[in-house]
Design a protein around this motif. Structure first.
Motif, PDB file in Angstrom:
ATOM      1  N   SER A 175      -5.354   1.125 -22.980  1.00 10.90           N
ATOM      2  CA  SER A 175      -3.967   0.646 -22.905  1.00 10.90           C
ATOM      3  C   SER A 175      -3.035   1.474 -23.778  1.00 10.90           C
ATOM      4  O   SER A 175      -1.815   1.457 -23.585  1.00 10.90           O
ATOM      5  N   GLN A 176      -3.593   2.212 -24.747  1.00  8.32           N
ATOM      6  CA  GLN A 176      -2.779   3.081 -25.607  1.00  8.32           C
ATOM      7  C   GLN A 176      -2.368   4.354 -24.866  1.00  8.32           C
ATOM      8  O   GLN A 176      -1.230   4.802 -24.954  1.00  8.32           O
ATOM      9  N   GLU A 177      -3.318   4.953 -24.195  1.00  2.00           N
ATOM     10  CA  GLU A 177      -3.080   6.141 -23.356  1.00  2.00           C
ATOM     11  C   GLU A 177      -4.123   6.109 -22.248  1.00  2.00           C
ATOM     12  O   GLU A 177      -5.321   6.078 -22.534  1.00  2.00           O
ATOM     13  N   ASN A 178      -3.656   6.108 -20.986  1.00  4.21           N
ATOM     14  CA  ASN A 178      -4.600   5.770 -19.909  1.00  4.21           C
ATOM     15  C   ASN A 178      -5.290   6.968 -19.260  1.00  4.21           C
ATOM     16  O   ASN A 178      -6.291   6.793 -18.559  1.00  4.21           O
ATOM     17  N   PHE A 179      -4.803   8.180 -19.422  1.00  2.00           N
ATOM     18  CA  PHE A 179      -5.429   9.377 -18.852  1.00  2.00           C
ATOM     19  C   PHE A 179      -5.632   9.289 -17.339  1.00  2.00           C
ATOM     20  O   PHE A 179      -6.530   9.931 -16.788  1.00  2.00           O
ATOM     21  N   VAL A 180      -4.810   8.489 -16.658  1.00  2.00           N
ATOM     22  CA  VAL A 180      -4.854   8.463 -15.192  1.00  2.00           C
ATOM     23  C   VAL A 180      -4.472   9.853 -14.675  1.00  2.00           C
ATOM     24  O   VAL A 180      -3.477  10.435 -15.119  1.00  2.00           O
ATOM     25  N   ASP A 181      -5.288  10.392 -13.786  1.00  2.00           N
ATOM     26  CA  ASP A 181      -5.116  11.731 -13.203  1.00  2.00           C
ATOM     27  C   ASP A 181      -5.295  12.852 -14.219  1.00  2.00           C
ATOM     28  O   ASP A 181      -5.019  14.015 -13.926  1.00  2.00           O
TER      29      ASP A 181
ATOM     30  N   GLY B 187      -9.129   7.896 -13.992  1.00  2.00           N
ATOM     31  CA  GLY B 187      -9.179   7.582 -12.568  1.00  2.00           C
ATOM     32  C   GLY B 187      -8.021   8.213 -11.822  1.00  2.00           C
ATOM     33  O   GLY B 187      -7.092   8.765 -12.416  1.00  2.00           O
ATOM     34  N   ASN B 188      -8.073   8.148 -10.495  1.00  2.00           N
ATOM     35  CA  ASN B 188      -7.086   8.796  -9.636  1.00  2.00           C
ATOM     36  C   ASN B 188      -6.023   7.809  -9.175  1.00  2.00           C
ATOM     37  O   ASN B 188      -6.348   6.767  -8.590  1.00  2.00           O
ATOM     38  N   SER B 189      -4.766   8.149  -9.410  1.00  3.21           N
ATOM     39  CA  SER B 189      -3.682   7.282  -8.945  1.00  3.21           C
ATOM     40  C   SER B 189      -3.650   7.202  -7.421  1.00  3.21           C
ATOM     41  O   SER B 189      -3.308   6.163  -6.849  1.00  3.21           O
ATOM     42  N   LYS B 190      -4.042   8.286  -6.736  1.00  2.00           N
ATOM     43  CA  LYS B 190      -4.051   8.269  -5.264  1.00  2.00           C
ATOM     44  C   LYS B 190      -5.097   7.317  -4.715  1.00  2.00           C
ATOM     45  O   LYS B 190      -5.021   6.901  -3.559  1.00  2.00           O
ATOM     46  N   ALA B 191      -6.100   6.979  -5.552  1.00  2.00           N
ATOM     47  CA  ALA B 191      -7.110   5.998  -5.146  1.00  2.00           C
ATOM     48  C   ALA B 191      -6.698   4.581  -5.551  1.00  2.00           C
ATOM     49  O   ALA B 191      -7.445   3.622  -5.318  1.00  2.00           O
ATOM     50  N   GLY B 192      -5.529   4.454  -6.186  1.00  2.00           N
ATOM     51  CA  GLY B 192      -5.014   3.144  -6.548  1.00  2.00           C
ATOM     52  C   GLY B 192      -5.068   2.818  -8.025  1.00  2.00           C
ATOM     53  O   GLY B 192      -4.683   1.718  -8.438  1.00  2.00           O
ATOM     54  N   GLN B 193      -5.503   3.773  -8.843  1.00  2.00           N
ATOM     55  CA  GLN B 193      -5.620   3.483 -10.271  1.00  2.00           C
ATOM     56  C   GLN B 193      -4.259   3.585 -10.947  1.00  2.00           C
ATOM     57  O   GLN B 193      -3.466   4.489 -10.661  1.00  2.00           O
ATOM     58  N   TYR B 194      -3.995   2.666 -11.867  1.00  2.00           N
ATOM     59  CA  TYR B 194      -2.741   2.694 -12.614  1.00  2.00           C
ATOM     60  C   TYR B 194      -2.927   2.272 -14.074  1.00  2.00           C
ATOM     61  O   TYR B 194      -1.965   2.269 -14.842  1.00  2.00           O
TER      62      TYR B 194
ATOM     63  N   ASN C 283     -13.954  13.730  -6.410  1.00  2.00           N
ATOM     64  CA  ASN C 283     -14.500  12.761  -5.456  1.00  2.00           C
ATOM     65  C   ASN C 283     -13.649  11.492  -5.362  1.00  2.00           C
ATOM     66  O   ASN C 283     -14.077  10.495  -4.802  1.00  2.00           O
ATOM     67  N   HIS C 284     -12.445  11.570  -5.926  1.00  2.00           N
ATOM     68  CA  HIS C 284     -11.431  10.523  -5.769  1.00  2.00           C
ATOM     69  C   HIS C 284     -11.860   9.173  -6.334  1.00  2.00           C
ATOM     70  O   HIS C 284     -11.563   8.121  -5.764  1.00  2.00           O
ATOM     71  N   VAL C 285     -12.554   9.208  -7.465  1.00  2.00           N
ATOM     72  CA  VAL C 285     -12.948   7.963  -8.107  1.00  2.00           C
ATOM     73  C   VAL C 285     -11.699   7.207  -8.557  1.00  2.00           C
ATOM     74  O   VAL C 285     -10.726   7.796  -9.018  1.00  2.00           O
ATOM     75  N   ARG C 286     -11.727   5.901  -8.384  1.00  2.00           N
ATOM     76  CA  ARG C 286     -10.625   5.077  -8.888  1.00  2.00           C
ATOM     77  C   ARG C 286     -10.887   4.641 -10.332  1.00  2.00           C
ATOM     78  O   ARG C 286      -9.995   4.664 -11.177  1.00  2.00           O
TER      79      ARG C 286
END
Length: 269
Positions: free
Chosen positions: A13-19, A36-43, A244-247
């Protein structure tokens, strides 16, 4: 307490490293993070970790967590370990038989403390938690839930042995809390390392539950980590799950321990 101890704690929650892939170094211990990948739905990222180590390589105390619903339960566990830091670190520097004998009861006391249990009841979500302490030629581990730890060593690999702990599902700390039960459910154990270089590896499950299963087994992870420098290996692992587009998010802690003492060997046939 020795002021030279290196300490680091992080919650997604401090820094999420999404993408984003991040490889950080704390003395000789490496931390790899991919949100995780934002294109796979991760936020968001609900992983967490804690690293305490002696820069002279006599011991490491590492924690890795994989929360769900929110990261609040992981934050709560980190806070509780920080409250117990003085006692834990004082225990670690005792003679090894005493340290390993008392570490489990110390952690159980922290996790069964009434105020902590009350705080857990109020939090949203729960977390898996894996704690690994290495001192001398031994590893002690304490696991609630499904985080993973492994040892990569050529002697063990020849026998197909990689895992330290076994993943357990339906165990958590937080809103749903194993320590609220009459008998808490967790697993722990002690392992002797092998002579030579042992590569110790902790990960959350985003790595092994990635689409197309590039790293669904210890052998597959070992095929990268045994033939690469740690940071290069972590980068390759995280780049592969990203491709491999992991969420789900993935957090990895890894370091090498070189054991020079004699270790247990079979008697002559």
């Amino acid at each position: 307490m020795n002021n030279s101890v290196i300490e680091f704690g992080w919650v997604g929650s401090q820094e999420n490293f999404v993408d984003k892939i991040d490889i950080s170094k704390f003395s000789y211990v490496s931390l790899g993070r991919f949100g995780g990948n934002s294109k796979a739905g991760q936020y968001k990222n609900e992983d967490a970790c804690l690293i305490w180590l002696d820069p002279f390589k006599t011991w490491e105390f590492t924690v890795i967590m994989d929360a769900h619903n929110t990261a609040l339960s992981a934050e709560l566990v980190l806070q509780q370990l920080e409250r117990g830091k003085k006692d834990i670190q004082a225990l670690i520097i005792l003679p090894i038989d005493q340290a390993f004998r008392e570490i489990e009861s110390t952690l159980l006391s922290l996790f069964q403390e009434e105020q902590f249990l009350e705080d857990c009841r109020k939090v949203q979500g729960e977390t898996a938690c894996l704690i690994v302490l290495r001192k001398d030629k031994y590893i002690w581990w304490f696991s609630v839930g499904d985080c993973i730890s492994m040892i990569f060593h050529e002697e063990l690999a020849k026998l197909g042995q990689y895992e330290i702990n076994q993943r357990q599902f339906y165990e958590w700390i937080g809103q749903v809390n194993t320590f609220n039960q009459a008998i808490p459910c967790y697993s722990s154990g002690i392992r002797e390392l092998r002579k030579g270089v042992n590569r110790i590896f902790l990960t959350t499950d985003g790595l092994i539950e990635c689409p197309n299963e590039p790293f669904s087994s210890g052998k597959k992870i070992s095929s990268i980590m045994n033939f690469k420098e740690i940071d290069a290996g972590l980068t390759m692992l995280l780049q592969t799950v990203k491709d491999n587009h992991v969420r789900d998010s993935t957090t990895v802690i890894c370091w090498d321990v070189n054991i020079t003492q004699e270790v247990t060997e079979p008697s002559d046939a």
